[in-house]
Design a protein around this motif. Structure first.
Motif, PDB file in Angstrom:
ATOM      1  N   ALA A  20      15.926  27.034  13.185  1.00  0.00           N
ATOM      2  CA  ALA A  20      15.272  27.247  14.473  1.00  0.00           C
ATOM      3  C   ALA A  20      14.012  28.079  14.292  1.00  0.00           C
ATOM      4  O   ALA A  20      12.975  27.795  14.903  1.00  0.00           O
ATOM      5  CB  ALA A  20      16.230  27.934  15.443  1.00  0.00           C
ATOM      6  N   ALA A  21      14.070  29.111  13.454  1.00  0.00           N
ATOM      7  CA  ALA A  21      12.890  29.950  13.202  1.00  0.00           C
ATOM      8  C   ALA A  21      11.802  29.138  12.502  1.00  0.00           C
ATOM      9  O   ALA A  21      10.618  29.279  12.815  1.00  0.00           O
ATOM     10  CB  ALA A  21      13.279  31.160  12.372  1.00  0.00           C
ATOM     11  N   HIS A  22      12.208  28.290  11.556  1.00  0.00           N
ATOM     12  CA  HIS A  22      11.237  27.456  10.844  1.00  0.00           C
ATOM     13  C   HIS A  22      10.569  26.470  11.793  1.00  0.00           C
ATOM     14  O   HIS A  22       9.354  26.308  11.768  1.00  0.00           O
ATOM     15  CB  HIS A  22      11.931  26.711   9.702  1.00  0.00           C
ATOM     16  N   SER A  23      11.361  25.798  12.626  1.00  0.00           N
ATOM     17  CA  SER A  23      10.782  24.812  13.539  1.00  0.00           C
ATOM     18  C   SER A  23       9.902  25.500  14.578  1.00  0.00           C
ATOM     19  O   SER A  23       8.878  24.949  14.988  1.00  0.00           O
ATOM     20  CB  SER A  23      11.871  23.991  14.214  1.00  0.00           C
ATOM     21  N   LYS A  24      10.256  26.708  14.989  1.00  0.00           N
ATOM     22  CA  LYS A  24       9.417  27.454  15.937  1.00  0.00           C
ATOM     23  C   LYS A  24       8.076  27.795  15.301  1.00  0.00           C
ATOM     24  O   LYS A  24       7.032  27.656  15.932  1.00  0.00           O
ATOM     25  CB  LYS A  24      10.136  28.719  16.381  1.00  0.00           C
ATOM     26  N   ALA A  25       8.095  28.211  14.036  1.00  0.00           N
ATOM     27  CA  ALA A  25       6.852  28.530  13.332  1.00  0.00           C
ATOM     28  C   ALA A  25       5.982  27.292  13.174  1.00  0.00           C
ATOM     29  O   ALA A  25       4.755  27.363  13.328  1.00  0.00           O
ATOM     30  CB  ALA A  25       7.165  29.133  11.970  1.00  0.00           C
ATOM     31  N   VAL A  26       6.611  26.157  12.879  1.00  0.00           N
ATOM     32  CA  VAL A  26       5.864  24.901  12.740  1.00  0.00           C
ATOM     33  C   VAL A  26       5.230  24.516  14.071  1.00  0.00           C
ATOM     34  O   VAL A  26       4.067  24.117  14.126  1.00  0.00           O
ATOM     35  CB  VAL A  26       6.787  23.777  12.215  1.00  0.00           C
ATOM     36  N   LEU A  27       5.973  24.645  15.161  1.00  0.00           N
ATOM     37  CA  LEU A  27       5.436  24.304  16.482  1.00  0.00           C
ATOM     38  C   LEU A  27       4.298  25.235  16.875  1.00  0.00           C
ATOM     39  O   LEU A  27       3.301  24.791  17.458  1.00  0.00           O
ATOM     40  CB  LEU A  27       6.544  24.352  17.538  1.00  0.00           C
ATOM     41  N   GLU A  28       4.414  26.521  16.567  1.00  0.00           N
ATOM     42  CA  GLU A  28       3.342  27.460  16.885  1.00  0.00           C
ATOM     43  C   GLU A  28       2.081  27.138  16.093  1.00  0.00           C
ATOM     44  O   GLU A  28       0.972  27.201  16.615  1.00  0.00           O
ATOM     45  CB  GLU A  28       3.788  28.895  16.609  1.00  0.00           C
ATOM     46  N   ARG A  29       2.240  26.809  14.821  1.00  0.00           N
ATOM     47  CA  ARG A  29       1.087  26.460  13.994  1.00  0.00           C
ATOM     48  C   ARG A  29       0.436  25.173  14.495  1.00  0.00           C
ATOM     49  O   ARG A  29      -0.797  25.071  14.560  1.00  0.00           O
ATOM     50  CB  ARG A  29       1.520  26.309  12.539  1.00  0.00           C
ATOM     51  N   LYS A  30       1.249  24.208  14.890  1.00  0.00           N
ATOM     52  CA  LYS A  30       0.725  22.949  15.399  1.00  0.00           C
ATOM     53  C   LYS A  30      -0.008  23.169  16.714  1.00  0.00           C
ATOM     54  O   LYS A  30      -1.078  22.600  16.941  1.00  0.00           O
ATOM     55  CB  LYS A  30       1.869  21.955  15.596  1.00  0.00           C
ATOM     56  N   ALA A  31       0.527  24.028  17.581  1.00  0.00           N
ATOM     57  CA  ALA A  31      -0.136  24.328  18.851  1.00  0.00           C
ATOM     58  C   ALA A  31      -1.465  25.024  18.613  1.00  0.00           C
ATOM     59  O   ALA A  31      -2.448  24.757  19.307  1.00  0.00           O
ATOM     60  CB  ALA A  31       0.774  25.187  19.722  1.00  0.00           C
ATOM     61  N   ALA A  32      -1.516  25.916  17.625  1.00  0.00           N
ATOM     62  CA  ALA A  32      -2.770  26.610  17.313  1.00  0.00           C
ATOM     63  C   ALA A  32      -3.816  25.632  16.782  1.00  0.00           C
ATOM     64  O   ALA A  32      -5.000  25.747  17.106  1.00  0.00           O
ATOM     65  CB  ALA A  32      -2.515  27.717  16.304  1.00  0.00           C
ATOM     66  N   GLU A  33      -3.378  24.668  15.968  1.00  0.00           N
ATOM     67  CA  GLU A  33      -4.313  23.673  15.446  1.00  0.00           C
ATOM     68  C   GLU A  33      -4.819  22.769  16.559  1.00  0.00           C
ATOM     69  O   GLU A  33      -5.995  22.407  16.575  1.00  0.00           O
ATOM     70  CB  GLU A  33      -3.631  22.842  14.363  1.00  0.00           C
ATOM     71  N   GLU A  34      -3.952  22.399  17.485  1.00  0.00           N
ATOM     72  CA  GLU A  34      -4.366  21.529  18.579  1.00  0.00           C
ATOM     73  C   GLU A  34      -5.271  22.258  19.559  1.00  0.00           C
ATOM     74  O   GLU A  34      -6.103  21.648  20.220  1.00  0.00           O
ATOM     75  CB  GLU A  34      -3.141  20.969  19.296  1.00  0.00           C
TER      76      GLU A  34
END
Length: 98
Positions: A20-34
């Motif tokens: 869950a922590a890993h997927s949250k970090a991935v989603l945050e990074r993806k949101a920052a890139e978008e």
């Protein structure tokens, strides 16, 4: 082959919490890139109060005079998050040291 070569390596296995922590970090990074791909119109900048302009027309006129950072995509004025950051940094006033 030896017995050591056939054994699977003992790696770090992920638990449900670490997944869950890993997927949250991935989603945050993806949101920052978008977020870097977002373009705002002058009207949206005024409504969201991203720059100190109260009127879209005044903001457009400042862009026509090339006084502020912006993009002209096919003749349309747009602002990226980087444009907003640069403009805020340019107009920042440093406090007087006491």
């Amino acid at each position: 082959m030896t017995a050591d070569a056939t054994k699977t390596p003992r790696g770090r296995t992920r638990t449900a919490g670490s997944l869950a922590a890993h997927s949250k970090a991935v989603l945050e990074r993806k949101a920052a890139e978008e977020l870097d791909l977002v373009r705002w119109t002058p009207e949206e900048v005024v409504i969201k109060q991203l720059l100190p302009y109260r009127n879209a027309r005044l903001l457009k006129e400042a862009c026509y005079r090339r006084e502020i950072y912006h993009h002209q995509d096919n003749g349309r004025i747009t602002f990226t998050p980087e444009d907003i950051r640069l403009e805020n940094a340019r107009t920042q006033i440093a406090p007087i040291a006491a």
